[in-house]
Motif scaffolding. Sequence first.
Motif, short mmCIF file in Angstrom:
data_model
loop_
_atom_site.label_atom_id
_atom_site.label_comp_id
_atom_site.label_asym_id
_atom_site.label_seq_id
_atom_site.Cartn_x
_atom_site.Cartn_y
_atom_site.Cartn_z
N GLY A 1 -0.64 -6.98 3.86
CA GLY A 1 -1.52 -6.57 5.09
C GLY A 1 -1.06 -5.31 5.65
N ASN A 2 -1.64 -5.10 6.85
CA ASN A 2 -1.29 -3.93 7.87
C ASN A 2 -0.03 -4.29 8.47
OD1 ASN A 2 -1.11 -2.07 9.95
ND2 ASN A 2 -3.39 -2.10 10.01
N VAL B 1 15.69 0.84 9.51
CA VAL B 1 17.11 0.74 8.61
C VAL B 1 17.01 2.21 7.84
CG1 VAL B 1 17.93 -0.34 6.63
CG2 VAL B 1 16.79 -1.78 8.57
N GLU B 2 18.26 2.67 8.36
CA GLU B 2 18.40 4.05 7.37
C GLU B 2 18.45 3.98 5.69
OE1 GLU B 2 19.18 7.06 8.71
OE2 GLU B 2 18.67 6.10 10.77
N MET B 3 17.32 4.60 5.45
CA MET B 3 17.20 4.66 4.02
C MET B 3 17.23 6.39 3.48
SD MET B 3 16.53 1.88 2.79
CE MET B 3 16.55 0.08 3.69
N MET C 1 8.36 -4.89 4.27
CA MET C 1 8.95 -5.96 3.52
C MET C 1 10.12 -6.74 4.11
SD MET C 1 9.17 -3.50 0.03
CE MET C 1 10.33 -4.49 -0.88
N ILE C 2 10.69 -5.94 4.84
CA ILE C 2 11.83 -6.67 5.59
C ILE C 2 11.32 -7.81 6.84
CG2 ILE C 2 13.82 -6.22 7.31
CD1 ILE C 2 14.40 -3.70 5.82
N ILE C 3 10.42 -7.30 7.46
CA ILE C 3 9.87 -8.08 8.58
C ILE C 3 9.40 -9.47 7.88
CG2 ILE C 3 8.08 -8.67 10.16
CD1 ILE C 3 8.63 -5.79 11.23
N THR C 4 8.69 -9.45 6.73
CA THR C 4 8.22 -10.44 5.88
C THR C 4 9.40 -11.34 5.46
OG1 THR C 4 6.46 -9.21 4.87
CG2 THR C 4 6.85 -11.07 3.82
N GLU D 1 6.96 5.24 3.13
CA GLU D 1 7.94 4.51 2.48
C GLU D 1 8.67 3.58 3.45
OE1 GLU D 1 8.98 7.10 -1.86
OE2 GLU D 1 10.07 7.46 0.35
N ARG D 2 9.03 4.27 4.44
CA ARG D 2 9.85 3.40 5.53
C ARG D 2 8.64 2.43 6.29
NH1 ARG D 2 11.94 8.69 6.53
NH2 ARG D 2 10.29 8.93 8.07
N LYS D 3 7.40 2.69 6.26
CA LYS D 3 6.63 1.78 6.86
C LYS D 3 6.72 0.48 5.62
CE LYS D 3 2.36 2.74 8.41
NZ LYS D 3 1.20 3.50 8.75
#
Length: 198
Positions: free
Chosen positions: A175-176, A132-134, A148-151, A141-143
Amino acid sequence: MYEISLGVARGIEYLHRGCDMQILHFNIKPHNLLLDENFTPKVSNFGLAKLYPTDNSIVYVTAARGIMGYMALELFYKNIGHVSYKVDVYSFRMLLMEMAGKRRNLNAFADHTSQIYFPSWVYDQFKEGKDVEMRESTKEERKVIRKMIITTLWCTQMKPDDRLAMNKVVEMLEGNIELVQMPLKPFLTPQEMPTKDN
């Protein structure tokens, strides 16, 4: 944003599992979160909250509770599952998605109709191997945003049984990212879900 999200998740987990009675908030949204001088979040406004024994997995409510856009789908569609503590998980995911994506979950002014419902759009982006473009974000930060989004997508599942409990949400956020698996694609209404025939 990540630390605030994790703090809110821990707070909701405490309401669900840390008290003698299970507290269902029914109104998790940005307006009901307070931040102290260190940006430590506190869940507030328990006007719609209900107390239940901790061993109750099904909750009986006579009317939908909360704010449109944050209310769990089982409050409207009785055929997708029973009302339970997972209503707060659904509301939390709306909050988490908005924080991670830095936008509202429904965007009627999106360039493409596929972008209108943010969880579906971001799911498709990730499945295609895109981020996702940020603006101005580092690799680290992208990781964190991806995690956060997958969660959030796990919390977005239409059927309550497919959603994570808050203790699992906290584990996933802490988590990782490499160990976080993609869930099923989220849908806005039961009518959008694929049938066995297609």
